[in-house]
Design a protein around this motif. Structure first.
Motif, PDB file in Angstrom:
ATOM      1  N   TYR A   1     -56.529 -46.576  13.778  1.00  0.00           N
ATOM      2  CA  TYR A   1     -55.351 -47.416  13.525  1.00  0.00           C
ATOM      3  C   TYR A   1     -55.069 -47.291  12.039  1.00  0.00           C
ATOM      4  O   TYR A   1     -55.843 -47.808  11.227  1.00  0.00           O
ATOM      5  CB  TYR A   1     -55.641 -48.883  13.854  1.00  0.00           C
ATOM      6  CG  TYR A   1     -55.754 -49.189  15.317  1.00  0.00           C
ATOM      7  CD1 TYR A   1     -54.620 -49.169  16.134  1.00  0.00           C
ATOM      8  CD2 TYR A   1     -56.969 -49.519  15.892  1.00  0.00           C
ATOM      9  CE1 TYR A   1     -54.712 -49.465  17.490  1.00  0.00           C
ATOM     10  CE2 TYR A   1     -57.070 -49.820  17.249  1.00  0.00           C
ATOM     11  CZ  TYR A   1     -55.939 -49.790  18.036  1.00  0.00           C
ATOM     12  OH  TYR A   1     -56.030 -50.089  19.377  1.00  0.00           O
TER      13      TYR A   1
ATOM     14  N   HIS B   1     -57.927 -46.985   9.511  1.00  0.00           N
ATOM     15  CA  HIS B   1     -59.149 -47.541  10.095  1.00  0.00           C
ATOM     16  C   HIS B   1     -59.610 -46.689  11.295  1.00  0.00           C
ATOM     17  O   HIS B   1     -59.010 -46.732  12.370  1.00  0.00           O
ATOM     18  CB  HIS B   1     -58.864 -48.998  10.510  1.00  0.00           C
ATOM     19  CG  HIS B   1     -60.016 -49.660  11.195  1.00  0.00           C
ATOM     20  ND1 HIS B   1     -59.897 -50.851  11.838  1.00  0.00           N
ATOM     21  CD2 HIS B   1     -61.304 -49.284  11.342  1.00  0.00           C
ATOM     22  CE1 HIS B   1     -61.065 -51.192  12.345  1.00  0.00           C
ATOM     23  NE2 HIS B   1     -61.928 -50.257  12.067  1.00  0.00           N
TER      24      HIS B   1
ATOM     25  N   VAL C   1     -61.526 -46.005  14.383  1.00  0.00           N
ATOM     26  CA  VAL C   1     -62.233 -46.820  15.386  1.00  0.00           C
ATOM     27  C   VAL C   1     -63.175 -45.925  16.189  1.00  0.00           C
ATOM     28  O   VAL C   1     -64.323 -46.279  16.443  1.00  0.00           O
ATOM     29  CB  VAL C   1     -61.237 -47.545  16.314  1.00  0.00           C
ATOM     30  CG1 VAL C   1     -61.987 -48.384  17.339  1.00  0.00           C
ATOM     31  CG2 VAL C   1     -60.298 -48.431  15.503  1.00  0.00           C
TER      32      VAL C   1
ATOM     33  N   SER D   1     -70.665 -55.089  21.024  1.00  0.00           N
ATOM     34  CA  SER D   1     -70.194 -56.365  20.490  1.00  0.00           C
ATOM     35  C   SER D   1     -68.688 -56.302  20.238  1.00  0.00           C
ATOM     36  O   SER D   1     -68.094 -55.230  20.181  1.00  0.00           O
ATOM     37  CB  SER D   1     -70.966 -56.723  19.228  1.00  0.00           C
ATOM     38  OG  SER D   1     -70.987 -55.613  18.380  1.00  0.00           O
ATOM     39  N   SER D   2     -68.120 -57.478  20.066  1.00  0.00           N
ATOM     40  CA  SER D   2     -66.683 -57.598  19.901  1.00  0.00           C
ATOM     41  C   SER D   2     -66.208 -56.780  18.694  1.00  0.00           C
ATOM     42  O   SER D   2     -66.856 -56.791  17.652  1.00  0.00           O
ATOM     43  CB  SER D   2     -66.373 -59.085  19.706  1.00  0.00           C
ATOM     44  OG  SER D   2     -65.016 -59.271  19.724  1.00  0.00           O
ATOM     45  N   GLY D   3     -65.124 -56.065  18.860  1.00  0.00           N
ATOM     46  CA  GLY D   3     -64.539 -55.321  17.746  1.00  0.00           C
ATOM     47  C   GLY D   3     -65.101 -53.926  17.553  1.00  0.00           C
ATOM     48  O   GLY D   3     -64.718 -53.214  16.626  1.00  0.00           O
ATOM     49  N   CYS D   4     -66.023 -53.476  18.431  1.00  0.00           N
ATOM     50  CA  CYS D   4     -66.646 -52.171  18.187  1.00  0.00           C
ATOM     51  C   CYS D   4     -65.790 -51.009  18.701  1.00  0.00           C
ATOM     52  O   CYS D   4     -66.094 -49.856  18.436  1.00  0.00           O
ATOM     53  CB  CYS D   4     -68.059 -52.117  18.764  1.00  0.00           C
ATOM     54  SG  CYS D   4     -68.127 -52.004  20.547  1.00  0.00           S
ATOM     55  N   GLY D   5     -64.734 -51.303  19.457  1.00  0.00           N
ATOM     56  CA  GLY D   5     -63.819 -50.229  19.852  1.00  0.00           C
ATOM     57  C   GLY D   5     -63.705 -49.997  21.346  1.00  0.00           C
ATOM     58  O   GLY D   5     -63.145 -48.984  21.783  1.00  0.00           O
ATOM     59  N   LYS D   6     -64.195 -50.926  22.159  1.00  0.00           N
ATOM     60  CA  LYS D   6     -64.207 -50.731  23.610  1.00  0.00           C
ATOM     61  C   LYS D   6     -62.789 -50.689  24.192  1.00  0.00           C
ATOM     62  O   LYS D   6     -62.459 -49.811  24.978  1.00  0.00           O
ATOM     63  CB  LYS D   6     -65.009 -51.854  24.298  1.00  0.00           C
ATOM     64  CG  LYS D   6     -66.431 -51.992  23.776  1.00  0.00           C
ATOM     65  CD  LYS D   6     -67.198 -53.076  24.503  1.00  0.00           C
ATOM     66  CE  LYS D   6     -66.643 -54.479  24.332  1.00  0.00           C
ATOM     67  NZ  LYS D   6     -66.650 -54.997  22.956  1.00  0.00           N
ATOM     68  N   THR D   7     -61.968 -51.671  23.814  1.00  0.00           N
ATOM     69  CA  THR D   7     -60.606 -51.708  24.351  1.00  0.00           C
ATOM     70  C   THR D   7     -59.791 -50.522  23.838  1.00  0.00           C
ATOM     71  O   THR D   7     -58.990 -49.937  24.574  1.00  0.00           O
ATOM     72  CB  THR D   7     -59.942 -53.058  23.999  1.00  0.00           C
ATOM     73  OG1 THR D   7     -60.665 -54.092  24.664  1.00  0.00           O
ATOM     74  CG2 THR D   7     -58.499 -53.107  24.447  1.00  0.00           C
ATOM     75  N   THR D   8     -60.036 -50.138  22.605  1.00  0.00           N
ATOM     76  CA  THR D   8     -59.357 -48.958  22.049  1.00  0.00           C
ATOM     77  C   THR D   8     -59.653 -47.730  22.911  1.00  0.00           C
ATOM     78  O   THR D   8     -58.755 -46.947  23.240  1.00  0.00           O
ATOM     79  CB  THR D   8     -59.841 -48.725  20.597  1.00  0.00           C
ATOM     80  OG1 THR D   8     -59.565 -49.907  19.847  1.00  0.00           O
ATOM     81  CG2 THR D   8     -59.168 -47.528  19.965  1.00  0.00           C
TER      82      THR D   8
HETATM   83  N1  LIG Z   1     -53.303 -52.772  17.422  1.00  0.00           N
HETATM   84  C1  LIG Z   1     -54.249 -52.703  16.465  1.00  0.00           C
HETATM   85  N2  LIG Z   1     -53.922 -52.429  15.185  1.00  0.00           N
HETATM   86  C2  LIG Z   1     -54.859 -52.319  14.223  1.00  0.00           C
HETATM   87  N3  LIG Z   1     -56.189 -52.484  14.431  1.00  0.00           N
HETATM   88  C3  LIG Z   1     -56.579 -52.771  15.680  1.00  0.00           C
HETATM   89  C4  LIG Z   1     -55.641 -52.897  16.761  1.00  0.00           C
HETATM   90  N4  LIG Z   1     -56.329 -53.171  17.898  1.00  0.00           N
HETATM   91  C5  LIG Z   1     -57.625 -53.231  17.530  1.00  0.00           C
HETATM   92  N5  LIG Z   1     -57.790 -52.988  16.214  1.00  0.00           N
HETATM   93  C6  LIG Z   1     -59.069 -52.923  15.492  1.00  0.00           C
HETATM   94  O1  LIG Z   1     -59.839 -51.882  16.049  1.00  0.00           O
HETATM   95  C7  LIG Z   1     -61.212 -52.258  16.164  1.00  0.00           C
HETATM   96  C8  LIG Z   1     -61.661 -52.135  17.594  1.00  0.00           C
HETATM   97  O2  LIG Z   1     -60.964 -53.081  18.395  1.00  0.00           O
HETATM   98  P1  LIG Z   1     -61.140 -53.178  19.966  1.00  0.00           P
HETATM   99  O3  LIG Z   1     -61.069 -51.803  20.541  1.00  0.00           O
HETATM  100  O4  LIG Z   1     -60.185 -54.169  20.471  1.00  0.00           O
HETATM  101  O5  LIG Z   1     -62.643 -53.712  20.086  1.00  0.00           O
HETATM  102  P2  LIG Z   1     -63.409 -54.359  21.339  1.00  0.00           P
HETATM  103  O6  LIG Z   1     -62.571 -54.171  22.552  1.00  0.00           O
HETATM  104  O7  LIG Z   1     -64.707 -53.619  21.374  1.00  0.00           O
HETATM  105  O8  LIG Z   1     -63.622 -55.794  21.008  1.00  0.00           O
HETATM  106  C9  LIG Z   1     -61.307 -53.670  15.587  1.00  0.00           C
HETATM  107  O9  LIG Z   1     -61.723 -53.572  14.253  1.00  0.00           O
HETATM  108  C10 LIG Z   1     -59.889 -54.186  15.690  1.00  0.00           C
HETATM  109  O10 LIG Z   1     -59.643 -55.128  14.683  1.00  0.00           O
END
Ligand SMILES: Nc1ncnc2c1ncn2[C@@H]1O[C@H](COP(=O)(O)OP(=O)(O)O)[C@@H](O)[C@H]1O
Ligand SMILES: [Mg+2]
Length: 362
Positions: free
Chosen positions: A13, A16, A18, A37-44
């Motif tokens: 992003y 950043h 990921v 853990s939360s924020g590690c990139g799973k949803t990405t």
């Molecule tokens: N749309 C976005 N724009 C910028 N940064 C993002 C966005 N979505 C997620 N992030 C960042 O990318 C990282 C991974 O997020 P995410 O994949 O949602 O993690 P998880 O699902 O593991 O909790 C985090 O640091 C989050 O802040």
């Protein structure tokens, strides 16, 4: 059913990063849990698979078909990837009945009315919601709404179903029940499932195989739940998958070992040979692998004893270092649990050795 392969996938992003050079293979017909853990990139990662995020490098294959390749400029449209999806929020359409919700993706695919009816019935029966076809979502509990979302993903007969924290909003007991049901449903349907969660317990309950994702999007270990618990490859994996105690150890010139607690040191006779571990390392020990032994020179004072029904969870002080100890309530000495304030000894029945700095297990 299809296997899913991520090859050297990178995604950022802005500035950043990921995911960097991310690799993972999910086998056809398995339930694979990605836990981190939360924020590690799973949803990405999920969004890259679905086609909602465009990686800057790498390839993604589903059932041997390349759905994304940065170098070959392949980027298959979201709807052509044939992936079912279940999200954390109850993503059912509120204005449609349960039956209409499950049928909707089939209609969009141009499936005949008769086949749609059959598939909807079969999917709702599989998730035990056959009796609710005419209900609206607001007449259902959270768990029932999530069942509908699972049925919708099943009815579409997707190659793969991705579930991103689908049961995180449910209370613990219902979550366990849903996980057990999902496992049964998956074994019947044979669908490949990628299940994403921050919760290790859910992953252990559900998966055939799992991967632990570290902050920064790296996988620190992939394997069956037993492989990861019994043979953690790193301190991170050992710590992530359950409560763990770590105590520094120093080898003396005479070959004996000293445990270095915060305020004092203890002579220590290791249960397993740490000769590979060098002069200074960490011993990692699970709460359930510590037993009370009044004759042991490792002296602790029990600060807190939490009764959890089947077991006691103790917080003990070993020379200024807090240790977690777990004991089955049936196996307490002479039927009497160790009380708060008791001064006694402990032994480690099982332990692992780790380098002092983060890294592979020894
Ligand atoms: N749309 C976005 N724009 C910028 N940064 C993002 C966005 N979505 C997620 N992030 C960042 O990318 C990282 C991974 O997020 P995410 O994949 O949602 O993690 P998880 O699902 O593991 O909790 C985090 O640091 C989050 O802040
Ligand atoms: Mg997420």
């Amino acid at each position: 059913m299809a296997d899913v392969v991520f090859k050297n996938v990178s995604f950022r992003y802005g500035s950043h990063a990921v995911l960097e050079d991310f690799n993972l293979e999910i086998k056809s017909g398995e339930i694979f849990c990605l836990v981190g853990s939360s924020g590690c990139g799973k949803t990405t990662l999920t969004r890259c698979l679905l086609g909602l995020n465009r990686p800057s490098a790498g390839e993604i294959l589903i059932g041997g078909v390349c759905v994304f390749s940065a170098s070959r400029h392949i980027d298959m449209a979201v709807e052509r990837r044939n992936i079912g999806m279940v999200f954390q929020d109850y993503a059912v359409w509120p204005h449609m009945t349960v039956g209409e919700n499950v049928a909707y993706p089939l209609k969009k695919k141009g499936i005949t009315r008769r086949e749609t009816e059959e598939r909807v019935k079969k999917a709702l029966d599989l998730v035990n919601m056959g009796a609710y076809s005419g209900h609206l979502p607001n007449q259902l509990s959270g768990g029932q709404q999530q069942r509908v979302a699972v049925a919708r993903a099943l009815a579409a007969e997707s190659d793969v179903i991705v579930m991103d924290e689908p049961f995180s909003n449910l209370d613990a007991k219902l979550r366990e029940q849903m996980l057990d049901e999902l496992r049964d449903i998956q074994k019947k349907s044979g669908t490949t499932i990628l299940y994403i969660t921050h919760d290790q317990q859910s992953a252990l309950r559900l998966c055939d195989r799992m991967a632990i994702m570290e902050p920064g999007g790296k996988l620190c270990q992939t394997g069956t739940d037993e492989e990861i618990i019994l043979h953690p490859k790193s301190r991170f994996a050992f710590e992530f998958i359950g409560v763990a105690n770590f105590i520094p150890v120093r080898k003396s010139p005479d070959g004996t070992f000293r445990l270095i607690a915060k305020e004092r040191e203890f002579d220590w006779v290791p249960a397993q040979d740490p000769s590979e571990a060098g002069e200074r390392f960490l011993v990692g020990v699970r709460p359930g692998d510590i037993v009370f032994d009044p004759d042991s020179p490792l002296r602790v004072t029990v600060r807190r004893a939490v009764f959890l029904g089947g077991e006691y969870d103790y917080f003990a002080d070993l020379g200024g270092t807090e240790l977690r100890i777990r004991q089955n309530s049936q196996e307490t000495e002479n039927g009497v649990p160790v009380r708060e304030g008791t001064e006694t000894g402990i032994r480690f029945c099982d332990c692992r050795y780790f380098p002092k700095e983060e890294g592979a297990a020894i």
